[in-house]
Write a protein that holds these residues in place. Structure first.
Motif, PDB file in Angstrom:
ATOM      1  N   ASP A  98       0.910  -1.194   0.198  1.00  0.00           N
ATOM      2  CA  ASP A  98      -0.089   0.267  -0.070  1.00  0.00           C
ATOM      3  C   ASP A  98       0.483   1.463   0.215  1.00  0.00           C
ATOM      4  OD1 ASP A  98      -2.471  -1.789   0.198  1.00  0.00           O
ATOM      5  OD2 ASP A  98      -2.902  -1.900   2.638  1.00  0.00           O
ATOM      6  N   ASP A  99       2.202   0.804   0.918  1.00  0.00           N
ATOM      7  CA  ASP A  99       2.777   2.439   0.570  1.00  0.00           C
ATOM      8  C   ASP A  99       3.222   2.428  -0.780  1.00  0.00           C
ATOM      9  OD1 ASP A  99       2.124   3.091   3.660  1.00  0.00           O
ATOM     10  OD2 ASP A  99       4.181   1.587   4.443  1.00  0.00           O
ATOM     11  N   LEU A 100       3.505   1.563  -1.322  1.00  0.00           N
ATOM     12  CA  LEU A 100       4.576   1.975  -2.959  1.00  0.00           C
ATOM     13  C   LEU A 100       3.099   2.537  -3.308  1.00  0.00           C
ATOM     14  CD1 LEU A 100       6.730  -1.118  -2.936  1.00  0.00           C
ATOM     15  CD2 LEU A 100       7.879   0.962  -2.333  1.00  0.00           C
ATOM     16  N   ASP A 101       1.742   1.775  -3.062  1.00  0.00           N
ATOM     17  CA  ASP A 101       1.226   1.843  -3.891  1.00  0.00           C
ATOM     18  C   ASP A 101       1.155   3.807  -3.697  1.00  0.00           C
ATOM     19  OD1 ASP A 101       0.575  -0.185  -5.588  1.00  0.00           O
ATOM     20  OD2 ASP A 101      -1.064  -0.416  -4.472  1.00  0.00           O
ATOM     21  N   ARG A 102       0.766   4.211  -2.445  1.00  0.00           N
ATOM     22  CA  ARG A 102       0.081   5.638  -2.582  1.00  0.00           C
ATOM     23  C   ARG A 102       1.898   6.970  -3.275  1.00  0.00           C
ATOM     24  NH1 ARG A 102      -1.044   3.513   2.481  1.00  0.00           N
ATOM     25  NH2 ARG A 102       1.231   3.722   3.633  1.00  0.00           N
ATOM     26  N   ILE A 103       3.365   6.185  -2.580  1.00  0.00           N
ATOM     27  CA  ILE A 103       3.936   7.058  -3.833  1.00  0.00           C
ATOM     28  C   ILE A 103       3.460   6.777  -5.607  1.00  0.00           C
ATOM     29  CG2 ILE A 103       6.311   6.986  -3.741  1.00  0.00           C
ATOM     30  CD1 ILE A 103       6.397   5.464  -1.172  1.00  0.00           C
ATOM     31  N   GLY A 161      -5.385  -6.712   2.082  1.00  0.00           N
ATOM     32  CA  GLY A 161      -5.201  -5.957   1.146  1.00  0.00           C
ATOM     33  C   GLY A 161      -5.821  -5.435   0.052  1.00  0.00           C
ATOM     34  N   ASP A 162      -7.061  -6.366  -0.020  1.00  0.00           N
ATOM     35  CA  ASP A 162      -7.005  -6.565  -1.694  1.00  0.00           C
ATOM     36  C   ASP A 162      -8.461  -5.527  -1.710  1.00  0.00           C
ATOM     37  OD1 ASP A 162      -5.706  -8.095  -2.958  1.00  0.00           O
ATOM     38  OD2 ASP A 162      -6.482 -10.026  -2.051  1.00  0.00           O
ATOM     39  N   LEU A 163      -9.473  -5.609  -0.451  1.00  0.00           N
ATOM     40  CA  LEU A 163     -10.320  -4.238  -0.447  1.00  0.00           C
ATOM     41  C   LEU A 163     -10.505  -3.225   0.460  1.00  0.00           C
ATOM     42  CD1 LEU A 163     -13.549  -6.874  -0.331  1.00  0.00           C
ATOM     43  CD2 LEU A 163     -13.282  -5.118  -2.105  1.00  0.00           C
ATOM     44  N   ASP A 164     -10.702  -2.200   0.179  1.00  0.00           N
ATOM     45  CA  ASP A 164     -10.579  -0.395   1.230  1.00  0.00           C
ATOM     46  C   ASP A 164     -11.866  -1.056   2.515  1.00  0.00           C
ATOM     47  OD1 ASP A 164      -7.991  -0.198  -0.439  1.00  0.00           O
ATOM     48  OD2 ASP A 164      -9.557  -0.033  -1.830  1.00  0.00           O
ATOM     49  N   ALA A 165     -12.798  -1.081   2.250  1.00  0.00           N
ATOM     50  CA  ALA A 165     -13.254  -1.135   3.328  1.00  0.00           C
ATOM     51  C   ALA A 165     -14.789  -2.219   2.982  1.00  0.00           C
ATOM     52  CB  ALA A 165     -14.233   0.489   3.248  1.00  0.00           C
ATOM     53  N   ARG A 304      -6.784  -0.501  10.442  1.00  0.00           N
ATOM     54  CA  ARG A 304      -6.768   0.557  10.643  1.00  0.00           C
ATOM     55  C   ARG A 304      -5.395   1.036  10.515  1.00  0.00           C
ATOM     56  NH1 ARG A 304      -7.591   0.214  15.203  1.00  0.00           N
ATOM     57  NH2 ARG A 304      -8.499  -1.951  16.097  1.00  0.00           N
ATOM     58  N   ASP A 305      -4.132   0.579  10.012  1.00  0.00           N
ATOM     59  CA  ASP A 305      -3.389   0.907   9.693  1.00  0.00           C
ATOM     60  C   ASP A 305      -3.259   1.837   7.673  1.00  0.00           C
ATOM     61  OD1 ASP A 305      -3.549  -1.318   7.471  1.00  0.00           O
ATOM     62  OD2 ASP A 305      -1.879  -1.774   8.464  1.00  0.00           O
ATOM     63  N   ARG A 306      -4.499   2.146   7.609  1.00  0.00           N
ATOM     64  CA  ARG A 306      -4.985   2.874   6.191  1.00  0.00           C
ATOM     65  C   ARG A 306      -6.037   3.782   6.094  1.00  0.00           C
ATOM     66  NH1 ARG A 306      -5.746  -0.706   1.220  1.00  0.00           N
ATOM     67  NH2 ARG A 306      -5.967   0.849   0.750  1.00  0.00           N
ATOM     68  N   GLU A 309      -4.981   6.992   5.247  1.00  0.00           N
ATOM     69  CA  GLU A 309      -4.797   7.712   3.364  1.00  0.00           C
ATOM     70  C   GLU A 309      -6.310   8.590   2.835  1.00  0.00           C
ATOM     71  OE1 GLU A 309      -4.902   4.353   1.120  1.00  0.00           O
ATOM     72  OE2 GLU A 309      -3.549   3.374   2.833  1.00  0.00           O
ATOM     73  N   PRO A 310      -5.722  10.160   2.687  1.00  0.00           N
ATOM     74  CA  PRO A 310      -7.082  10.353   2.591  1.00  0.00           C
ATOM     75  C   PRO A 310      -8.265  10.294   1.581  1.00  0.00           C
ATOM     76  CG  PRO A 310      -4.586  11.666   1.722  1.00  0.00           C
ATOM     77  CD  PRO A 310      -4.825  10.379   1.974  1.00  0.00           C
ATOM     78  N   ASP A 311      -8.051   9.149   0.492  1.00  0.00           N
ATOM     79  CA  ASP A 311      -9.702   9.314   0.068  1.00  0.00           C
ATOM     80  C   ASP A 311     -10.014   8.437   1.023  1.00  0.00           C
ATOM     81  OD1 ASP A 311      -8.788  10.148  -2.365  1.00  0.00           O
ATOM     82  OD2 ASP A 311      -9.123   8.609  -3.003  1.00  0.00           O
ATOM     83  N   LEU A 312      -9.600   7.359   2.024  1.00  0.00           N
ATOM     84  CA  LEU A 312     -10.207   6.336   1.943  1.00  0.00           C
ATOM     85  C   LEU A 312     -10.944   7.277   4.068  1.00  0.00           C
ATOM     86  CD1 LEU A 312     -10.718   3.334   3.880  1.00  0.00           C
ATOM     87  CD2 LEU A 312      -8.610   3.542   4.377  1.00  0.00           C
TER      88      LEU A 312
END
Length: 327
Positions: A98-103, A161-165, A304-306, A309-312
């Protein structure tokens, strides 16, 4: 000036793209393969999901284990089971990716879709209003609904990590308070209860229980009760009120249960939102129970660790604010 350090070896994935390492000798594709095996539970299924040969998946897992110096899976004819070391890696791998995707998104300026999962009944009845409000107030937010085959699959995909919520039904309290088992790594999840989902006992007009105002659990047990599969939220809710006894008819879905009740096969114990049309039309009639129905709530769950993230964060804030306005 000291001696120049050796450059990190360049690795190419199967599409000849540079594969960056996130740990010494660990490649991104190996972490993705690791998560696929966790999710799919067998090498063959993971290979199908990744469009790879099973031998390639096995090789990547072996190389990953050799790089870390630990066994990540216990192999058996029934599939792949995480070892203690594998469970520890599972706690880190989604966050690393996820960190790499955000970058990548931040550098490229590309907004990814938020992957929002729910079972089909909730996707059809509860999710549209939420998405409509979010679309109106945050048109820049891109939300991709995803239908889950089961509650367990949704929560497993969220942990991986395949779904955000995800949106599920549960009782107040800990995750799984309604009676289902939370995923093994549920400690990485956070949740909030959005709004109650009233549960209704109903029957076809003319049923012997229609019109009575003193219905007890014993009265209900004397009549067939149509329920979904054993782990269905409203099957679990029925068990909490009526117990496991009595005449039970299990059907594959809420839609089938409703149809059968309208045709006089038996009683149904379902969310009001699922049979509101039939109640308005009079094809089903609400029955008056002496006992209070089990409390069932719409619950929004995320990692909780995500949550920073602004969109979430926008989705979580919008969902909780909308539900507060409804309540």
């Amino acid at each position: 000036m000291g001696p120049a350090s050796a450059a990190e070896p360049v690795r190419l994935d199967r599409n000849n793209r540079r594969a960056r390492s996130v740990l010494p000798n660990v490649e991104i594709r190996q972490l993705r393969t690791f998560l696929a095996v966790v999710r799919e539970r067998t090498v063959t299924d993971a290979a199908n999901a990744l469009d790879l040969a099973p031998s390639s998946v096995s090789q990547q897992i072996r190389v990953l284990e050799a790089s870390l110096g630990v066994s990540l899976f216990a192999r058996s004819p029934g599939g792949m089971t995480l070892t203690d070391a594998g469970r520890r890696l599972l706690g880190h791998a989604p966050r690393l990716l996820d960190d790499l995707d955000r970058i990548r998104r931040d550098v490229s300026g590309v907004r990814e879709r938020l992957r929002f999962g729910a079972l089909e009944t909730l996707l059809a009845t509860q999710v549209p209003a939420l998405l409509a409000r979010m679309s109106s107030e945050h048109p820049e937010l891109r939300i991709e609904p995803a239908k889950g085959a089961s509650r367990a699959d949704l929560l497993d995909d969220l942990v991986a990590g395949d779904l955000d919520a995800v949106l599920v039904l549960d009782a107040p309290g800990e995750l799984g308070a309604l009676g289902f088992d939370p995923p093994p790594d549920a400690d990485v999840l956070a949740y909030v209860d959005l709004e109650p989902c009233p549960v209704v006992l109903a029957a076809r007009p003319g049923h012997p229980l229609v019109g009575r105002t003193d219905l007890t659990v014993r009265d209900v047990r004397d009549h067939p009760l149509i329920l979904g599969p054993k782990l269905c939220s409203f099957h679990l809710a029925a068990d909490r009120i009526f117990g496991p006894g009595g005449a039970r008819i299990e059907v594959p879905s809420i839609f089938v249960a409703t149809s059968w009740a309208v045709q006089g096969v038996g009683l149904v114990f379902l969310p009001e939102f699922a049979i509101a049309e039939q109640l308005r039309a009079g094809s089903l009639v609400r029955l008056d129970l002496v006992v209070e129905p089990a409390e069932v709530w719409l619950r929004l769950v995320w990692r909780r660790d995500r949550e920073q993230e602004p969109d979430l964060r926008t989705l979580l804030y919008g969902a909780t604010r909308i539900s507060s306005a409804v309540l």
